[in-house]
Design an enzyme around this catalytic site. Structure first.
Site, short mmCIF file in Angstrom:
data_model
loop_
_atom_site.label_atom_id
_atom_site.label_comp_id
_atom_site.label_asym_id
_atom_site.label_seq_id
_atom_site.Cartn_x
_atom_site.Cartn_y
_atom_site.Cartn_z
N THR A 1 58.97 44.84 82.07
CA THR A 1 58.99 43.58 82.82
C THR A 1 57.77 43.41 83.72
O THR A 1 57.05 44.36 84.02
CB THR A 1 60.26 43.49 83.69
OG1 THR A 1 60.25 44.53 84.65
CG2 THR A 1 61.51 43.58 82.84
N ASP A 2 57.58 42.17 84.15
CA ASP A 2 56.52 41.87 85.11
C ASP A 2 57.11 41.85 86.52
O ASP A 2 58.27 42.22 86.72
CB ASP A 2 55.84 40.54 84.76
CG ASP A 2 56.78 39.33 84.79
OD1 ASP A 2 57.89 39.43 85.36
OD2 ASP A 2 56.40 38.28 84.23
N ALA A 3 56.34 41.41 87.48
CA ALA A 3 56.78 41.43 88.88
C ALA A 3 58.00 40.55 89.13
O ALA A 3 58.74 40.77 90.09
CB ALA A 3 55.64 40.98 89.79
#
Length: 138
Positions: free
Chosen positions: A16-18
């Site tokens: 995942t990203d932030a």
């Protein structure tokens, strides 16, 4: 499209990203796993193929990102053959969460000699197996 193969993938933090959403490039990893497991289900291990001087290289990809996947989602990677030639084939692949379509992609791969980086015909047995797969409605 030919017979549908399904492979489950769990979304981990590293995917995942932030914002906690699967980073777009990581879908390509999921799709690669789906294609690899599809070939394995037909009895073709990528390590053995490489030892025999056979590899598959991605030539093109078209992907439609429809909805985001999130941390801890259980995804189903669907893989089938869209078209088949002697030295290349196109995969139709989809990523679903439950029955919800998240990504729709078409990946064209070429069969190559990894030492020379040149196209070669895929092994006859693999081509025959792929040709014999029953059609799957979309």
């Amino acid at each position: 499209m030919s017979a549908l193969f399904q492979f489950d993938v769990r979304v981990y933090y590293e995917d995942t990203d932030a914002a906690g959403i699967v980073y777009y490039a990581n879908y390509l990893r999921f799709l690669e796993r789906g294609r690899t497991e599809f070939l394995r289900s037909l009895g073709h291990d990528q390590n053995v193929l490489m030892q025999e001087g056979i590899a598959f290289a991605v030539r093109s990809i078209a992907a439609e990102y429809l909805k985001p996947a999130r941390l801890d989602d259980l995804l189903v990677i669907e893989t089938s053959i869209a078209s088949l030639g002697r030295a290349q084939l196109s995969f139709a692949q989809r990523v679903r969460r439950d029955h919800e379509l998240l990504l729709d992609a078409k990946i064209r791969v070429a069969c190559i000699d990894p030492a020379r980086g040149r196209p070669i015909p895929m092994p006859r047995i693999l081509h025959q197996q792929l040709s014999a797969l029953p059609e799957t409605p979309q």
